[in-house]
Design an enzyme around this catalytic site. Structure first.
Site, PDB file in Angstrom:
ATOM      1  N   ALA A  67       0.711  -1.122   0.158  1.00  0.00           N
ATOM      2  CA  ALA A  67       0.048   0.144   0.314  1.00  0.00           C
ATOM      3  C   ALA A  67       1.074   1.273  -0.419  1.00  0.00           C
ATOM      4  O   ALA A  67       1.938   1.155   0.809  1.00  0.00           O
ATOM      5  CB  ALA A  67      -0.900   0.049   1.375  1.00  0.00           C
ATOM      6  N   GLY A 110       0.316  -4.821   0.719  1.00  0.00           N
ATOM      7  CA  GLY A 110      -0.527  -4.984   0.063  1.00  0.00           C
ATOM      8  C   GLY A 110      -0.424  -5.709  -1.347  1.00  0.00           C
ATOM      9  O   GLY A 110      -0.856  -6.103  -1.730  1.00  0.00           O
ATOM     10  N   GLU A 113      -0.343  -9.578  -0.243  1.00  0.00           N
ATOM     11  CA  GLU A 113      -1.999  -9.501   0.126  1.00  0.00           C
ATOM     12  C   GLU A 113      -2.304  -9.275  -1.754  1.00  0.00           C
ATOM     13  O   GLU A 113      -3.737 -10.265  -1.714  1.00  0.00           O
ATOM     14  CB  GLU A 113      -2.501  -8.366   0.546  1.00  0.00           C
ATOM     15  CG  GLU A 113      -1.564  -8.515   1.955  1.00  0.00           C
ATOM     16  CD  GLU A 113      -2.352  -7.307   2.776  1.00  0.00           C
ATOM     17  OE1 GLU A 113      -2.033  -6.277   2.268  1.00  0.00           O
ATOM     18  OE2 GLU A 113      -3.046  -8.021   3.661  1.00  0.00           O
ATOM     19  N   GLU A 133       4.488  -5.039   6.549  1.00  0.00           N
ATOM     20  CA  GLU A 133       4.376  -4.331   8.208  1.00  0.00           C
ATOM     21  C   GLU A 133       4.261  -3.818   8.878  1.00  0.00           C
ATOM     22  O   GLU A 133       4.559  -2.592   9.900  1.00  0.00           O
ATOM     23  CB  GLU A 133       2.350  -3.993   8.003  1.00  0.00           C
ATOM     24  CG  GLU A 133       1.588  -4.110   6.157  1.00  0.00           C
ATOM     25  CD  GLU A 133       2.040  -5.689   5.649  1.00  0.00           C
ATOM     26  OE1 GLU A 133       2.306  -6.315   5.888  1.00  0.00           O
ATOM     27  OE2 GLU A 133       0.698  -5.805   4.244  1.00  0.00           O
TER      28      GLU A 133
HETATM   29  N1  CAA Z   1       5.022   2.958  -0.588  1.00  0.00           N
HETATM   30  C1  CAA Z   1       5.264   4.439  -0.567  1.00  0.00           C
HETATM   31  N2  CAA Z   1       5.739   4.535  -1.691  1.00  0.00           N
HETATM   32  C2  CAA Z   1       7.102   3.649  -1.686  1.00  0.00           C
HETATM   33  C3  CAA Z   1       6.755   2.398  -1.495  1.00  0.00           C
HETATM   34  C4  CAA Z   1       5.454   1.982  -0.501  1.00  0.00           C
HETATM   35  N3  CAA Z   1       4.888   0.681  -0.061  1.00  0.00           N
HETATM   36  N4  CAA Z   1       7.707   1.513  -1.593  1.00  0.00           N
HETATM   37  C5  CAA Z   1       8.231   1.734  -2.235  1.00  0.00           C
HETATM   38  N5  CAA Z   1       8.327   3.010  -2.482  1.00  0.00           N
HETATM   39  C6  CAA Z   1       8.781   4.437  -3.072  1.00  0.00           C
HETATM   40  C7  CAA Z   1      10.066   4.769  -1.787  1.00  0.00           C
HETATM   41  O1  CAA Z   1      10.529   6.195  -1.136  1.00  0.00           O
HETATM   42  C8  CAA Z   1      10.879   5.792  -2.830  1.00  0.00           C
HETATM   43  O2  CAA Z   1      10.395   7.094  -3.456  1.00  0.00           O
HETATM   44  P1  CAA Z   1      11.456   8.114  -3.611  1.00  0.00           P
HETATM   45  O3  CAA Z   1      12.457   7.370  -4.737  1.00  0.00           O
HETATM   46  O4  CAA Z   1      10.477   9.391  -4.196  1.00  0.00           O
HETATM   47  O5  CAA Z   1      12.028   8.287  -2.144  1.00  0.00           O
HETATM   48  C9  CAA Z   1      10.894   4.364  -4.629  1.00  0.00           C
HETATM   49  O6  CAA Z   1       9.572   3.903  -4.308  1.00  0.00           O
HETATM   50  C10 CAA Z   1      11.714   3.220  -4.915  1.00  0.00           C
HETATM   51  O7  CAA Z   1      11.960   2.743  -3.583  1.00  0.00           O
HETATM   52  P2  CAA Z   1      13.262   2.859  -2.421  1.00  0.00           P
HETATM   53  O8  CAA Z   1      14.339   4.121  -3.074  1.00  0.00           O
HETATM   54  O9  CAA Z   1      12.864   2.505  -0.781  1.00  0.00           O
HETATM   55  O10 CAA Z   1      13.856   1.646  -3.116  1.00  0.00           O
HETATM   56  P3  CAA Z   1      15.139   0.299  -2.460  1.00  0.00           P
HETATM   57  O11 CAA Z   1      15.420  -0.602  -3.548  1.00  0.00           O
HETATM   58  O12 CAA Z   1      16.073   0.878  -1.497  1.00  0.00           O
HETATM   59  O13 CAA Z   1      14.203  -0.277  -1.505  1.00  0.00           O
HETATM   60  C11 CAA Z   1      11.823  -1.430  -0.857  1.00  0.00           C
HETATM   61  C12 CAA Z   1      12.780  -0.715  -1.558  1.00  0.00           C
HETATM   62  C13 CAA Z   1      11.986  -2.416  -0.078  1.00  0.00           C
HETATM   63  C14 CAA Z   1      10.291  -2.110  -1.815  1.00  0.00           C
HETATM   64  C15 CAA Z   1      11.715  -0.013   0.175  1.00  0.00           C
HETATM   65  O14 CAA Z   1      11.135   0.520  -0.774  1.00  0.00           O
HETATM   66  C16 CAA Z   1      10.485  -0.967   0.486  1.00  0.00           C
HETATM   67  O15 CAA Z   1      10.649  -1.166   2.144  1.00  0.00           O
HETATM   68  N6  CAA Z   1       9.528  -0.295   0.907  1.00  0.00           N
HETATM   69  C17 CAA Z   1       7.921  -0.345   1.451  1.00  0.00           C
HETATM   70  C18 CAA Z   1       7.443  -2.108   1.889  1.00  0.00           C
HETATM   71  C19 CAA Z   1       6.271  -2.167   2.639  1.00  0.00           C
HETATM   72  O16 CAA Z   1       5.895  -1.967   4.380  1.00  0.00           O
HETATM   73  N7  CAA Z   1       4.952  -2.299   2.321  1.00  0.00           N
HETATM   74  C20 CAA Z   1       3.945  -2.326   2.858  1.00  0.00           C
HETATM   75  C21 CAA Z   1       3.152  -1.319   3.054  1.00  0.00           C
HETATM   76  S1  CAA Z   1       1.998  -0.966   4.256  1.00  0.00           S
HETATM   77  C22 CAA Z   1       0.819  -2.109   3.710  1.00  0.00           C
HETATM   78  O17 CAA Z   1       0.552  -2.699   2.385  1.00  0.00           O
HETATM   79  C23 CAA Z   1      -0.633  -2.450   4.064  1.00  0.00           C
HETATM   80  C24 CAA Z   1      -1.750  -3.259   3.986  1.00  0.00           C
HETATM   81  O18 CAA Z   1      -1.990  -5.026   4.011  1.00  0.00           O
HETATM   82  C25 CAA Z   1      -2.574  -3.418   2.770  1.00  0.00           C
END
Ligand code: CAA
Length: 259
Positions: A67, A110, A113, A133
């Site tokens: 998400a 998500g 999911e 998460e």
């Molecule tokens: N939401 C918003 N933006 C996201 C994102 C997310 N879930 N995942 C990645 N991005 C964005 C980053 O902010 C970044 O944007 P900027 O360049 O503007 O800073 C861009 O995508 C590239 O990401 P990274 O620079 O972080 O890339 P990386 O290769 O260093 O890392 C990653 C990749 C490990 C996937 C890392 O981005 C990450 O941990 N993302 C979040 C994963 C996460 O926590 N997902 C769960 C979300 S909550 C959820 O899903 C609730 C539910 O049950 C519905």
């Protein structure tokens, strides 16, 4: 079908449609607008008689990284309640046509999911699955604790949900989360092959069979068996059943019309 965050090819191949999540800079983070588009595209394809199987994919780097955290960060519990994003997911859950996920790169939160809302999964060797998460102070909200546990069992689900650690495609295969793991250059092609194998069957039989398999997740065995039996009988009302069985007897390939 013109959308902002996804690309849709209703005639990707005969009887096969493709939806590509297309927010590459954000690793296909599932903002509300993107999810609404996925829902709308799936509903349209579900109603399209030409389509018999749907492939859902992202790009090589990410299926979807979850998400959209930036969109959620400032929200209150009441905001989240009123946004009611999971109604969108409930609609996706009810799509009748088979959906095959073609996953490369991140399938997180998500994103994982959404993969579990699909009926079959082809993964590239580079795919990573996770429910991270917990690392941002929340927990899965789109079925992760329930669907994941049913597929991989309690201890494996606990490990993924409580540590937030990712698992590799190979591990996801061992746990039964994906059907097949292939080199990255082949994951879409393999998903298309699987879609072809499905698309050449009777669409009515496919529809009722999908419904019955999903019922197994949602009901006690006796109820699921009753449901299966009714769907089985119902298929004897179709021309495809007559054609399928006649073709077997006549030693030829069946031609299914979806009637
Ligand atoms: N939401 C918003 N933006 C996201 C994102 C997310 N879930 N995942 C990645 N991005 C964005 C980053 O902010 C970044 O944007 P900027 O360049 O503007 O800073 C861009 O995508 C590239 O990401 P990274 O620079 O972080 O890339 P990386 O290769 O260093 O890392 C990653 C990749 C490990 C996937 C890392 O981005 C990450 O941990 N993302 C979040 C994963 C996460 O926590 N997902 C769960 C979300 S909550 C959820 O899903 C609730 C539910 O049950 C519905």
């Amino acid at each position: 079908m013109n959308f902002q965050y996804i690309l849709v090819e209703p005639r990707y191949e005969q009887h096969i449609a493709l939806i590509r999540l297309n927010r590459p800079k954000e690793l296909n983070a599932l903002c509300l607008e993107l999810m609404a588009e996925v829902r709308d595209a799936l509903k349209t394809l579900d109603a399209d008689e030409e389509v018999r199987a749907i492939i859902l994919t992202g790009n090589e780097r990410a299926f979807a990284a979850g998400a959209d955290i930036k969109q959620m960060a400032g929200k209150t519990a009441i905001d989240m309640l009123l946004i009611d994003q999971f109604t969108t997911w409930d609609t996706i859950k009810k799509i009748k046509k088979p959906i095959i996920a073609a996953v490369s790169g991140f399938a997180l939160g998500g994103g994982n999911e959404l993969v579990m809302h699909c009926d079959m999964v082809v993964a590239s060797e580079t795919a990573m699955f996770g429910q991270p998460e917990i690392k941002i102070g929340v927990m899965p909200g789109a079925g992760g604790t329930q669907r994941l546990t049913r597929v991989v069992g309690k201890v494996n689900a606990m490990e993924m949900v409580l540590t937030g650690k990712f698992i590799t495609a190979e591990r996801a295969y061992e746990l039964g989360l994906v059907n097949k793991v292939v080199p990255v250059e082949l994951y879409l092609e393999e998903a298309v092959k699987l879609a072809r194998d499905v698309a050449q069957q009777s669409p009515l039989a496919i529809r009722l069979a999908k419904e019955a398999v999903l019922k197994a997740y949602d009901s006690p065995l006796s109820e699921g068996l009753e449901f299966e039996r009714k769907n089985f009988y119902l298929l004897f009302a179709t021309e495809d059943q007559k054609e399928g069985m006649a073709a077997f007897v006549e030693k030829r390939a069946p031609i299914f019309q979806g009637k």
